[in-house]
Design an enzyme around this catalytic site. Structure first.
Site, short mmCIF file in Angstrom:
data_model
loop_
_atom_site.label_atom_id
_atom_site.label_comp_id
_atom_site.label_asym_id
_atom_site.label_seq_id
_atom_site.Cartn_x
_atom_site.Cartn_y
_atom_site.Cartn_z
N GLY A 61 0.82 -1.22 0.00
CA GLY A 61 0.00 0.00 0.00
C GLY A 61 0.84 1.26 0.00
CB THR A 152 -7.37 5.12 10.91
OG1 THR A 152 -7.54 4.89 9.51
CG2 THR A 152 -6.36 6.25 11.13
N PRO A 174 -3.81 7.92 15.19
CG PRO A 174 -5.73 9.26 15.52
CD PRO A 174 -4.61 8.56 16.26
CG HIS A 209 -8.86 11.42 3.82
ND1 HIS A 209 -9.70 12.06 4.69
CD2 HIS A 209 -7.67 11.31 4.47
CE1 HIS A 209 -9.05 12.33 5.81
NE2 HIS A 209 -7.82 11.89 5.70
CE LYS A 213 -9.28 8.19 6.22
NZ LYS A 213 -8.44 7.19 6.88
N GLY A 218 -9.64 9.08 11.15
CA GLY A 218 -9.38 8.85 12.57
C GLY A 218 -8.97 10.14 13.27
CB THR A 219 -6.97 13.04 12.11
OG1 THR A 219 -5.93 12.15 11.71
CG2 THR A 219 -6.38 14.29 12.73
N1 LIG Z 1 -1.67 7.53 11.30
C1 LIG Z 1 -1.49 8.31 10.24
O1 LIG Z 1 -0.89 9.40 10.31
C2 LIG Z 1 -1.99 7.85 8.92
C3 LIG Z 1 -2.79 6.76 8.85
N2 LIG Z 1 -3.18 6.29 7.65
C4 LIG Z 1 -3.94 5.04 7.67
O2 LIG Z 1 -3.14 4.00 7.16
C5 LIG Z 1 -3.96 3.00 6.56
C6 LIG Z 1 -3.42 2.63 5.20
O3 LIG Z 1 -3.50 3.76 4.34
P1 LIG Z 1 -2.96 3.70 2.83
O4 LIG Z 1 -1.57 3.21 2.77
O5 LIG Z 1 -3.29 5.02 2.24
O6 LIG Z 1 -3.93 2.58 2.22
P2 LIG Z 1 -3.67 1.60 1.01
O7 LIG Z 1 -4.99 1.05 0.62
O8 LIG Z 1 -2.82 2.23 -0.03
O9 LIG Z 1 -2.77 0.43 1.64
C7 LIG Z 1 -3.22 -0.45 2.59
C8 LIG Z 1 -2.60 -1.79 2.26
O10 LIG Z 1 -2.87 -2.71 3.31
C9 LIG Z 1 -2.86 -4.00 2.76
N3 LIG Z 1 -3.61 -4.87 3.66
C10 LIG Z 1 -4.92 -4.97 3.85
N4 LIG Z 1 -5.20 -5.89 4.78
C11 LIG Z 1 -4.01 -6.37 5.19
C12 LIG Z 1 -3.61 -7.36 6.13
N5 LIG Z 1 -4.52 -8.04 6.84
N6 LIG Z 1 -2.30 -7.59 6.30
C13 LIG Z 1 -1.39 -6.93 5.59
N7 LIG Z 1 -1.70 -6.01 4.66
C14 LIG Z 1 -2.99 -5.73 4.46
C15 LIG Z 1 -3.49 -3.85 1.39
O11 LIG Z 1 -2.80 -4.68 0.50
P3 LIG Z 1 -3.34 -6.10 -0.01
O12 LIG Z 1 -4.47 -5.83 -0.93
O13 LIG Z 1 -2.14 -6.64 -0.67
O14 LIG Z 1 -3.77 -6.86 1.21
C16 LIG Z 1 -3.16 -2.41 0.99
O15 LIG Z 1 -2.18 -2.36 -0.01
C17 LIG Z 1 -5.39 3.56 6.61
O16 LIG Z 1 -6.05 3.05 7.74
C18 LIG Z 1 -5.16 5.07 6.80
O17 LIG Z 1 -6.24 5.71 7.43
C19 LIG Z 1 -2.83 6.88 6.48
C20 LIG Z 1 -2.05 8.01 6.49
C21 LIG Z 1 -1.57 8.59 7.71
O1 LIG Z 2 -5.99 7.60 5.07
C1 LIG Z 2 -5.33 8.66 5.06
O2 LIG Z 2 -4.81 9.13 4.04
C2 LIG Z 2 -5.14 9.36 6.33
N1 LIG Z 2 -5.59 8.78 7.41
C3 LIG Z 2 -5.45 9.28 8.73
C4 LIG Z 2 -6.80 9.49 9.37
O3 LIG Z 2 -7.72 8.70 9.10
O4 LIG Z 2 -6.95 10.41 10.18
C5 LIG Z 2 -4.57 10.51 8.82
C6 LIG Z 2 -4.69 11.42 7.64
O5 LIG Z 2 -5.96 11.99 7.64
C7 LIG Z 2 -4.44 10.65 6.35
#
Ligand SMILES: NC(=O)C1=CN([C@@H]2O[C@H](COP(=O)(O)OP(=O)(O)OC[C@H]3O[C@@H](n4cnc5c(N)ncnc54)[C@H](OP(=O)(O)O)[C@@H]3O)[C@@H](O)[C@H]2O)C=CC1
Ligand SMILES: O=C(O)C1=N[C@H](C(=O)O)C[C@H](O)C1
Length: 327
Positions: A61, A152, A174, A209, A213, A218-219
């Site tokens: 991802g 999140t 988050p 977003h 997403k 979560g924020t």
């Molecule tokens: N805390 C923060 O500051 C931030 C949090 N986030 C959060 O991060 C998360 C991911 O975001 P993002 O990268 O944009 O999403 P993406 O959809 O690009 O990536 C998520 C990846 O997770 C993989 N996945 C799903 N289930 C599983 C599992 N059980 N085990 C391992 N891999 C798995 C999927 O791949 P596959 O299909 O191969 O399973 C997918 O490629 C979201 O919840 C988002 O809200 C995002 C940005 C900032």
């Molecule tokens: O999925 C995202 O992109 C993000 N997720 C986080 C959230 O759910 O708060 C942080 C940011 O908003 C980006």
């Protein structure tokens, strides 16, 4: 498909629509996702004394790969393993010089156990999907591997309980972007010091977003919890305005086209009961670099806590910020 002339019903009574093209919701000028070389050098120098293996889960991802890249740029050792929700993917992801091998759900416990044998001081960073938050956390707790949960959603209460019961180390947040974490910290402080100060105020929240997403921000949920302590009333199910349509994002929210596939715009609007006073807060992020850098700060912080056998064991990004450990 909604257009400028026909704003979505969910926005019809909102202050954003009253402003026409959401002109107060202006995007920051987003140039490059990569931080300048001097910043990276400083960061590498700062974490020079701290080097440890890091496993990034979710490297198929967008966040996973960004964190893996940031970790290698900061001189951490990227463990060449990550997981997917899909079986038999037979895939590797190249991050710098490392080929990260992707394993499916049935192999994850055995593979993670072998990783822990080989790298006993490994820290896991999780950026997967809302529906895997709890099962992944259960596994990390079962195997006693410290983890940063950037993903999140899921059942947050259960997540904290799993960590508490297992006495594992975890950092859960988050939001990993330093400046947004500072805003959240300020909101928590105000809410704690002046509960009820916004009693009776109406709260409107919009978050935009990338279309992929899956969950509500979560924020935004964390910020809303603070406004609720301040006395504002908000019904998450009915009132949250979630924008995932690229056309609306482009023409109404004002997200730059190059960031439609990676942005996080948030707007909170408060209005007094008699409409005579209003407040507005925004945080608009283009790209993912601030989260990736913050996630590496989080992993370094957690690693140090594990090494010093700190008794607290569960942390959030405000702890990292307060200890001056965010670059
Ligand atoms: N805390 C923060 O500051 C931030 C949090 N986030 C959060 O991060 C998360 C991911 O975001 P993002 O990268 O944009 O999403 P993406 O959809 O690009 O990536 C998520 C990846 O997770 C993989 N996945 C799903 N289930 C599983 C599992 N059980 N085990 C391992 N891999 C798995 C999927 O791949 P596959 O299909 O191969 O399973 C997918 O490629 C979201 O919840 C988002 O809200 C995002 C940005 C900032
Ligand atoms: O999925 C995202 O992109 C993000 N997720 C986080 C959230 O759910 O708060 C942080 C940011 O908003 C980006």
């Amino acid at each position: 498909m909604l257009s400028l002339r026909a704003p979505p019903r969910t926005l019809s009574a909102s202050p954003w629509r009253r402003r026409g093209r959401l002109d107060g919701f202006a995007a920051p000028r987003c140039v490059s996702a990569a931080p300048p070389a001097t910043t990276l050098e400083t960061a590498t120098a700062r974490s020079a004394g701290v080097s440890f293996p890091i496993l990034v889960n979710g490297c198929t991802g967008k966040m996973g790969v960004s964190v893996a890249e940031a970790a290698t740029s900061r001189g951490l050792h990227l463990v060449p393993v990550s997981f997917s929700s899909r079986e038999n993917l037979d895939k590797t992801i190249q991050v710098g010089d490392t080929d990260v091998e992707i394993y499916g759900p049935s192999a994850r416990e055995d593979v993670l156990s072998s990783v822990i044998d080989e790298y006993p001081d490994v820290v896991v960073v999780d950026y997967t999907a809302p529906d895997s938050v709890n099962s992944n956390a259960e596994l990390y707790c079962k195997l006693g591997v410290p983890f940063v949960m950037g993903t999140t959603g899921g059942d947050q209460q259960l997540l904290y309980k799993s960590v508490q019961d297992s006495e594992n180390y975890a950092l859960i947040s988050p939001q990993m972007g330093k400046q947004v974490v500072a805003f959240l910290a300020a909101m928590e402080t105000i809410a704690e010091q002046f509960p009820g100060a916004f009693s009776g105020y109406r709260l409107e929240v919009l978050e935009s977003h990338q279309a992929g997403k899956l969950d509500t921000s979560g924020t935004a949920k964390a910020v809303i919890a603070c406004f609720e302590k301040l006395g504002a009333v908000f019904d998450m199910e009915r009132q949250m305005v979630k924008i995932r349509d690229p056309e609306q994002q482009l023409y109404m929210v004002g997200v730059p086209e190059e960031h439609i596939e990676g942005h996080a715009f948030h707007l909170y609007h408060l209005t007094s009961p008699d409409d005579s006073v209003s407040f507005e807060f925004q945080h608009n992020v283009c790209g993912r670099s601030i989260y990736a850098e913050g996630s590496v700060d989080a992993a370094v912080f957690l690693y140090k806590k594990v090494q010093s056998m700190d008794p607290k064991r569960i942390y959030n990004m405000i702890d990292v910020l307060q200890e001056g450990d965010m670059r």
